[in-house]
Design a protein around this motif. Sequence first.
Motif, PDB file in Angstrom:
ATOM      1  N   GLN A  43      37.416  -6.537   3.489  1.00 53.88           N
ATOM      2  CA  GLN A  43      37.567  -7.993   3.613  1.00 53.88           C
ATOM      3  C   GLN A  43      36.769  -8.479   4.820  1.00 53.88           C
ATOM      4  O   GLN A  43      36.992  -8.010   5.940  1.00 53.88           O
ATOM      5  N   TRP A  44      35.861  -9.396   4.561  1.00 53.58           N
ATOM      6  CA  TRP A  44      35.035  -9.960   5.619  1.00 53.58           C
ATOM      7  C   TRP A  44      35.316 -11.452   5.759  1.00 53.58           C
ATOM      8  O   TRP A  44      35.720 -12.121   4.807  1.00 53.58           O
ATOM      9  N   ARG A  45      35.052 -11.952   6.974  1.00 55.38           N
ATOM     10  CA  ARG A  45      35.062 -13.391   7.212  1.00 55.38           C
ATOM     11  C   ARG A  45      33.628 -13.851   7.473  1.00 55.38           C
ATOM     12  O   ARG A  45      32.847 -13.148   8.109  1.00 55.38           O
ATOM     13  N   ALA A  47      31.511 -17.083   9.042  1.00 61.39           N
ATOM     14  CA  ALA A  47      31.408 -18.386   9.714  1.00 61.39           C
ATOM     15  C   ALA A  47      30.197 -19.111   9.159  1.00 61.39           C
ATOM     16  O   ALA A  47      29.148 -18.500   8.937  1.00 61.39           O
ATOM     17  N   CYS A  65      29.868 -15.751  -2.274  1.00 61.47           N
ATOM     18  CA  CYS A  65      31.061 -14.952  -1.983  1.00 61.47           C
ATOM     19  C   CYS A  65      31.801 -14.575  -3.269  1.00 61.47           C
ATOM     20  O   CYS A  65      32.301 -13.449  -3.399  1.00 61.47           O
ATOM     21  N   ILE A  78      34.619 -11.762   0.661  1.00 57.78           N
ATOM     22  CA  ILE A  78      34.078 -12.486   1.816  1.00 57.78           C
ATOM     23  C   ILE A  78      34.618 -13.902   1.753  1.00 57.78           C
ATOM     24  O   ILE A  78      34.446 -14.600   0.757  1.00 57.78           O
ATOM     25  N   THR A  79      35.269 -14.334   2.806  1.00 62.37           N
ATOM     26  CA  THR A  79      35.848 -15.674   2.862  1.00 62.37           C
ATOM     27  C   THR A  79      35.004 -16.558   3.776  1.00 62.37           C
ATOM     28  O   THR A  79      34.866 -16.262   4.967  1.00 62.37           O
ATOM     29  N   TYR A  81      34.151 -19.877   6.003  1.00 62.91           N
ATOM     30  CA  TYR A  81      34.870 -20.878   6.788  1.00 62.91           C
ATOM     31  C   TYR A  81      33.921 -22.014   7.156  1.00 62.91           C
ATOM     32  O   TYR A  81      32.748 -21.795   7.435  1.00 62.91           O
ATOM     33  N   GLU A  85      35.700 -24.101  12.253  1.00 66.69           N
ATOM     34  CA  GLU A  85      36.935 -23.328  12.059  1.00 66.69           C
ATOM     35  C   GLU A  85      36.903 -22.033  12.868  1.00 66.69           C
ATOM     36  O   GLU A  85      37.926 -21.608  13.414  1.00 66.69           O
ATOM     37  N   ILE A  86      35.749 -21.395  12.921  1.00 66.73           N
ATOM     38  CA  ILE A  86      35.581 -20.180  13.721  1.00 66.73           C
ATOM     39  C   ILE A  86      34.578 -20.417  14.842  1.00 66.73           C
ATOM     40  O   ILE A  86      34.784 -19.992  15.978  1.00 66.73           O
ATOM     41  N   VAL A 101      33.063 -12.252  13.768  1.00 67.50           N
ATOM     42  CA  VAL A 101      33.104 -12.204  12.313  1.00 67.50           C
ATOM     43  C   VAL A 101      32.044 -11.206  11.859  1.00 67.50           C
ATOM     44  O   VAL A 101      31.115 -10.887  12.601  1.00 67.50           O
TER      45      VAL A 101
END
Length: 371
Positions: A43-45, A47, A65, A78-79, A81, A85-86, A101
């Motif tokens: 799981q990745w984030r 920005a 994503c 991959i979420t 943002y 937000e980040i 991230v």
Amino acid sequence: MKRRNLLNYAAIATTSAAALAACSKTAPNTSSPIASPSQPIIQWRMATGWNKSLNVVFGAIDRFCQRVGHATNGRFTITPYEAGEIASALEILDVVSAKTVECGFTAGYHYVNKNFAFGLSTAVPFGLNAQQQNAWLYYGGGLEALQKVYAQYGVIQFPAGNTGAQMGGWFTRKVNSVADLEGLKMRIPGLGGELMKRLGVDVQAMQGTEIFKALESGKIQAAEWVGPYEDEKLGLDRVAPYYYYPGWWEPGTMYEIQVNQAAWDRLPKEYQAIFQSAAVEANLTMQAQYNAVNGEALERLALKGTKLLPFSEEILRSAQKAAFELYEETASKDATFKAIYEHWKTFRTQVYSWNRINELSFASFAFIQEK
């Protein structure tokens, strides 16, 4: 990464084989590199530098994503943002480099203060258009050269979208000459802003969401954003009557996905292949969508009374002269930039010569003909 192998991964199940084949030296493998159940769950984030209201650019990365998730049976997610937000729109490289991230979606030219070569990853004044930028990056050695620079920051980047040639921005008064630019307060970032300073403009820095109020209040007299579709959504036609073209500072604005190198190296090869294929798709489809919606938006703006005006030849020639003076000055002081710039300049000369014969000759006749 060897460019001849760049698109050998191009056939994930949900990616158009026909579209990717257009960018590949060999026909894509029609089998889908779907991840097996034995692959790890990751799981990745991500920005990003944009808000969801910008549905073309944010929509493209959202689809990216989703592609990665679908092609890995949900094992690699991959979420994305929104900006703020980040990290802010100008901090994406920083948070990816620091591994706050794992990845980010941004434009390299936001970081020319760190390394001037990053501008060549996105767009530079009087540089390459979208097709030419793709040619240079994918098949002209540009991507390998730039990835060596990004590696110094612990990052690897992949092209993932293009706006095409942008507009020259909104003005509350006409600018017919370089003298008319003197003292003009204008929101314009990056290298375009640096060159406008050299032409006498009082350059202002601000986020896109601040442009409308700044124009409305008179804080600024001009602003550039993207193109008809995005500009109309900001309501810029309601506060400035003159819409100038072309956006000579961004002839083909390439967006990119930046990935922390250590995080990238830990990905299974199948995940890397899927990631790269999805990035290519995002790169192709974003520009296609922009071309479609910008044509419709420009027609609406004209019907509402927007006055479309070309920059004068005097302004264009002065800006072009200033641009290459800046590049040569920077190359004389920065060996890293000089190496990539000389390579880029040679490619630009060659592709301009070719496109002058095939593209310009057609466009000069066909685009001006009335039905």
